[in-house]
Design a protein around this motif. Structure first.
Motif: not given
Length: 277
Positions: A111-129
């Motif tokens: 999920a963190l390196v999902d190719r469907r994320l936008p091309d400009d993705a520089g920082i990604t993270g998960p949802v959190i409780d």
């Protein structure tokens, strides 16, 4: 044509934007190893490439964990920065810092390196409780029981609890600012977000990944909650003022990273949500 899946290493997933995608997860630790051991089980389940930065020098591996022991305690920020530098020196396309007092959902790495994320993705993270309001999940199940949601959020900031950087973003903006935020490293993630945004990178939370965060267990155990939170917050504000000026708060939507003291903010208004195609 769909990306070609690479089967040569567990941390290497597939081609994204015509580049090989791989992720190294760094877990900085200082005691509280029961939390780390529980997380290691999750990381092994996910086939993740990961390393433990053992700031205390006393980590007892469960099995074949890769452990790096610095000559001194680097703290969370220094340990995270070391992990980023190791990852990118070894050719990984992405590097992540992940708190040891967390548990991760199934499919977390992909999920963190999902190719469907936008091309400009520089920082990604998960949802959190429990964490930055712009990243919180409405439902708060145990991580292993989380049902992925085919959606991602464009957010103004991503919490350092679970934060992944692309190599391109790292090369453009540099590493973590270990000087301005002193001992505890609070504010490093806000500073990183501002520098990434200024460089033209997007910040995204994927609802395909989720974590439980048990909250400052190592720091509180070693420093005490009141002392730790007061000093860490003071150093955060001082560092952000020095680096980004007195009006640094205006660059984040109200309530995106902390609920204001006066009045409540609807966190849903602090981000834009999109369905994955």
């Amino acid at each position: 044509m769909s990306p070609k899946v690479c089967e040569t290493a567990s941390g290497v997933r597939e081609q994204m934007h015509n580049q090989l995608v791989s992720l190294l997860i760094t877990v900085p630790v200082y005691g509280q190893h029961e939390y780390t051991h529980a997380l290691v089980h999750d990381l092994e389940r996910e086939g993740a490439d990961y390393l433990i930065v053992d700031n205390g020098g006393d980590y007892a591996p469960l099995g074949s964990e890769r452990v790096v022991t610095p000559a001194r305690n680097l703290g969370w920020a220094g340990g995270s920065d070391l992990g980023f530098r190791i990852a990118f020196s070894e050719g990984y396309s992405h590097a992540m810092t992940l708190n040891n007092d967390t548990r991760i959902s199934k499919g977390f790495v992909d999920a963190l390196v999902d190719r469907r994320l936008p091309d400009d993705a520089g920082i990604t993270g998960p949802v959190i409780d429990h964490g930055f309001p712009s990243a919180e999940s409405d439902e708060k199940p145990q991580a292993a029981n989380y049902t992925p949601n085919q959606r991602y959020r464009a957010v103004p900031v991503i919490e350092g609890t679970a934060l992944a950087l692309s190599r391109e973003c790292w090369q453009m903006i540099g590493g973590l600012d270990l000087q301005s935020f002193r001992r505890y490293g609070w504010g490093v993630d806000l500073d990183l977000a501002l520098r990434a945004r200024d460089a033209g990178f997007g910040l995204y939370i994927t609802e395909m990944a989720y974590i439980n965060h048990f909250g400052h267990k190592t720091a509180v155990a070693n420093f005490g909650r009141r002392r730790y939170e007061w000093q860490a917050n003071f150093e955060k504000v001082r560092g952000l003022r020095q680096v980004h000026g007195r009006k640094w708060r205006t660059r984040f939507p109200r309530g995106s990273w902390a609920q204001p003291i006066l009045g409540n903010v609807d966190a849903n208004k602090t981000f834009a949500a999109y369905q994955f195609e």
